[in-house]
Design a protein around this motif. Structure first.
Motif, PDB file in Angstrom:
ATOM      1  N   GLY A  21     -12.883  46.643 -32.908  1.00 37.59           N
ATOM      2  CA  GLY A  21     -11.825  45.645 -32.997  1.00 37.59           C
ATOM      3  C   GLY A  21     -11.717  45.268 -34.464  1.00 37.59           C
ATOM      4  N   ARG A  23     -13.923  43.099 -35.747  1.00 34.53           N
ATOM      5  CA  ARG A  23     -15.211  42.538 -36.116  1.00 34.53           C
ATOM      6  C   ARG A  23     -16.141  43.633 -36.640  1.00 34.53           C
ATOM      7  N   VAL A  25     -19.408  45.291 -36.750  1.00 33.00           N
ATOM      8  CA  VAL A  25     -20.597  45.180 -35.914  1.00 33.00           C
ATOM      9  C   VAL A  25     -21.830  45.599 -36.715  1.00 33.00           C
ATOM     10  N   SER A  45     -28.212  39.928 -27.628  1.00 34.51           N
ATOM     11  CA  SER A  45     -27.036  40.551 -27.011  1.00 34.51           C
ATOM     12  C   SER A  45     -25.881  40.570 -27.985  1.00 34.51           C
ATOM     13  N   LYS A  49     -26.666  47.001 -30.298  1.00 30.99           N
ATOM     14  CA  LYS A  49     -27.665  47.992 -29.874  1.00 30.99           C
ATOM     15  C   LYS A  49     -26.999  49.180 -29.178  1.00 30.99           C
TER      16      LYS A  49
HETATM   17  N1  LIG Z   1     -15.064  48.511 -26.657  1.00 27.56           N
HETATM   18  C1  LIG Z   1     -15.227  47.525 -27.551  1.00 27.56           C
HETATM   19  N2  LIG Z   1     -14.171  47.068 -28.257  1.00 27.56           N
HETATM   20  C2  LIG Z   1     -14.308  46.087 -29.160  1.00 27.56           C
HETATM   21  N3  LIG Z   1     -15.467  45.476 -29.435  1.00 27.56           N
HETATM   22  C3  LIG Z   1     -16.559  45.879 -28.764  1.00 27.56           C
HETATM   23  C4  LIG Z   1     -16.502  46.916 -27.788  1.00 27.56           C
HETATM   24  N4  LIG Z   1     -17.736  47.109 -27.286  1.00 27.56           N
HETATM   25  C5  LIG Z   1     -18.517  46.233 -27.922  1.00 27.56           C
HETATM   26  N5  LIG Z   1     -17.834  45.492 -28.812  1.00 27.56           N
HETATM   27  C6  LIG Z   1     -18.389  44.459 -29.695  1.00 27.56           C
HETATM   28  O1  LIG Z   1     -19.392  45.052 -30.454  1.00 27.56           O
HETATM   29  C7  LIG Z   1     -20.512  44.195 -30.520  1.00 27.56           C
HETATM   30  C8  LIG Z   1     -21.773  44.965 -30.187  1.00 27.56           C
HETATM   31  O2  LIG Z   1     -21.718  45.396 -28.861  1.00 27.56           O
HETATM   32  P1  LIG Z   1     -22.916  46.152 -28.183  1.00 27.56           P
HETATM   33  O3  LIG Z   1     -23.327  47.259 -29.075  1.00 27.56           O
HETATM   34  O4  LIG Z   1     -22.482  46.522 -26.799  1.00 27.56           O
HETATM   35  O5  LIG Z   1     -24.026  45.024 -28.119  1.00 27.56           O
HETATM   36  P2  LIG Z   1     -25.454  45.046 -27.426  1.00 27.56           P
HETATM   37  O6  LIG Z   1     -26.425  44.854 -28.530  1.00 27.56           O
HETATM   38  O7  LIG Z   1     -25.478  43.873 -26.494  1.00 27.56           O
HETATM   39  O8  LIG Z   1     -25.604  46.342 -26.692  1.00 27.56           O
HETATM   40  C9  LIG Z   1     -20.274  43.058 -29.567  1.00 27.56           C
HETATM   41  O9  LIG Z   1     -20.126  41.896 -30.331  1.00 27.56           O
HETATM   42  C10 LIG Z   1     -19.002  43.349 -28.866  1.00 27.56           C
HETATM   43  O10 LIG Z   1     -18.185  42.218 -28.869  1.00 27.56           O
END
Ligand SMILES: Nc1ncnc2c1ncn2[C@@H]1O[C@H](COP(=O)(O)OP(=O)(O)O)[C@@H](O)[C@H]1O
Ligand SMILES: [Mg+2]
Lengths: 272, 257
Positions: A21, A23, A25, A45, A49
């Motif tokens: 998106g 953001r 990460v 969370s 990861k």
């Molecule tokens: N398909 C997606 N589209 C946009 N943002 C995403 C998507 N999947 C995850 N995110 C964002 O990426 C970040 C990391 O997600 P993720 O890797 O699933 O975290 P986790 O450590 O809980 O597994 C989160 O803040 C989430 O909001």
């Protein structure tokens, strides 16, 4: 950590940045995972990861940086080469992701039938052995809907091992397990790693359990690896982030709140 | 207040964009087809599933459509003293139009929706990701068999529809009205061309079957991976299929006449 550097590196992320998106990460994210060991990846969370896991499997491509599995650069692979890589990586997704229209047996048999030319009798033997390993040979003819969450994940583990991959990635394999299943899964990951000499990466929240199965851990927060080392090293660490995470403190360097405008601003905006 | 720009966007631009995406999806799915390696077993299984799922509703609807169609035409035709022509009217309208169109729409409602929901849920529960991660192409394994299944199932279902509708017609004209069965079947045979009328209907069935499967698979594939997303996708399948079938039916009929 002299022995970390001495060990051969199986998976390497170098200076990776990725936005999902709008953001960011991961930013300037670097991680090395030693070969033949169990590495626990921890973090709050939403810290990315699963995203890291998807980078390793090539489901996501970094905006910048490099992803290496062995001597293969994953982020440059095309479709065909990617399939080749994926045959050598077993993945346990967060909820198992078994195929609901296939029995446990057929779920585990699918990768074998798809990628090998083995005769059905041999496939049958291999599948039963894998199911035996996870203790579910008796459930071979059952459908996923007839199993509990913990059992589903164990079948998925058998499926991830089906092609005897060199690397197995586990995404939160313990989430929501009862203590008995949890203990069983821990031992299973440990044993599979030892017996097959593979590289295992385990994403988890269960800080307390980590010393029981992991050789190394790394903690992710805020788009970076904030700490790495053996479980003992982390336990003795005096880094604030590590203390917060290992001690389970709600607020610290890793904030409890998702980034937001101040509460007062939000509440006033509602009145306006 | 409806903003005209927004309305224009919703009514025209967005459907056209969606059509483009669906077309690209179809091209990708077809371009990945390797006929030697086509999953024949899986295809057969899908034909069975979508066919069997739709069979009951096709039989029931077929019978009643035949019944009511004969009732209406019989009434009108006897007023002009042409009651004998009822079987001709019945057969022609059935074979050419009613059976293909109604079968396709019923098929969309019964089998199309379940294909959409199935694929949408597979996406939501990461089963599609799991396939991808096992180096199994979900387009090949999941999409292609379901895409081709409609092509085979719909013409077969149209034949079933035709048969049960004729039975409905016979039931009304012969058993209830006491018509002469020999005249009934004789007139029909004399006026129906097997290739043009009956075969034309089946050809429409192939096209509709493909159309409905395409839309069903596409909406499932592109569904948002949540409960609402899947629910919306199944609705879209029915609406888009009904519109597409009626539209293409007009075009095909115009060419076939
Ligand atoms: N398909 C997606 N589209 C946009 N943002 C995403 C998507 N999947 C995850 N995110 C964002 O990426 C970040 C990391 O997600 P993720 O890797 O699933 O975290 P986790 O450590 O809980 O597994 C989160 O803040 C989430 O909001
Ligand atoms: Mg996750």
């Amino acid at each position: 950590m002299p022995d970390t550097r001495a060990a051969e590196v199986a998976i390497r992320l170098c200076d990776v940045s990725l936005k999902r998106g709008d953001r960011p990460v991961l930013e300037g994210f670097s991680l090395q995972i030693p070969a033949g060991k169990v590495t626990a990846v921890m973090g709050p969370s939403g810290c990315g990861k699963t995203t890291v896991l998807k980078l390793i499997t090539g489901q996501l491509r970094p905006d910048a940086g490099e992803v290496w599995v062995g001597d293969i650069r994953v982020d440059r692979l095309g479709g065909g080469e990617l399939s080749g890589l994926r045959r050598n990586i077993g993945v346990l997704l967060q909820n198992g992701a078994l195929f609901t229209d296939l029995t446990c047996f057929d779920n585990v048999a699918l990768p074998l039938r798809e990628h090998t030319a083995l005769p059905e009798t041999l496939i049958r033997r291999l599948v039963l052995l894998k199911l035996q390993t996870v203790g579910l040979r008796g459930a071979a003819q059952m459908y996923p809907r007839e199993l509990s969450g913990g059992m589903i994940r164990r079948v998925a583990m058998a499926r991830a091992m089906a092609l005897d991959p060199g690397v197995i990635l586990y995404d939160e394999p313990f989430a929501g397990l009862d203590p008995i299943s949890l203990g069983a899964s821990l031992r299973l990951i440990r044993e599979v790693n030892r017996a097959l000499g593979i590289t295992s990466v385990v994403i988890t929240h269960d800080v307390a359990e980590v010393p029981q199965f992991a050789d190394y851990c790394c903690i992710i927060a805020d788009g970076h690896v904030v700490a790495t080392g053996t479980p003992e090293q982390l336990h003795d660490s005096d880094q604030e982030v590590v203390l917060q995470f290992v001690g389970g403190l709600p607020d610290g360097p890793v904030p409890f709140h998702f980034p937001a405008p101040s509460l007062a601003e939000d509440l006033l905006a509602m009145d306006a | 207040m409806a903003d005209p720009q927004n309305l224009n966007n919703r009514l025209f631009a967005e459907p056209i964009r969606e059509f483009g995406r669906a077309g690209l999806f179809l091209l990708t799915a077809i371009s990945r087809m390797r006929f030697g390696l086509l999953q024949w077993g899986e295809l057969l299984r899908q034909v069975y599933f979508v066919g069997v799922r739709s069979l009951v509703i096709i039989v029931i609807c077929g019978f009643f459509v035949g019944l009511v169609l004969t009732l209406q035409t019989y009434d009108t035709l006897t007023r002009f003293g042409a009651g004998d022509a009822v079987s001709t009217v019945l057969a022609l309208s059935l074979f050419r139009e009613l059976a293909p169109v109604l079968t396709a729409i019923l098929f969309a409602g019964r089998a199309g929706t379940s294909v959409t929901a199935e694929i949408g849920l597979m996406k939501a529960t990461e089963q599609l990701d799991a396939l991808d991660l096992m180096a199994i192409d979900p387009l090949e394994r999941i999409v292609q068999p379901r895409l081709l299944a409609g092509l085979i199932a719909v013409p077969a279902l149209i034949m079933v529809f035709n048969v049960t509708a004729l039975l409905g017609g016979v039931f009304f004209a012969v058993y209830l009205m006491g018509g002469d069965p020999i005249t009934f079947w004789g007139n029909m045979q004399a006026s129906v061309e097997l290739g043009k009328d009956f075969g034309g209907g089946l050809l429409k069935g192939v096209v509709f079957g493909f159309l409905v499967s395409w839309l069903a698979v596409y909406f499932g594939w592109s569904a948002r991976p949540t409960s609402e997303g899947v629910a919306l996708a199944t609705t879209q399948t029915v609406i888009a299929s009904a519109i597409a079938v009626l539209l293409i039916d007009f075009v095909l009929s115009a060419f076939m006449l």
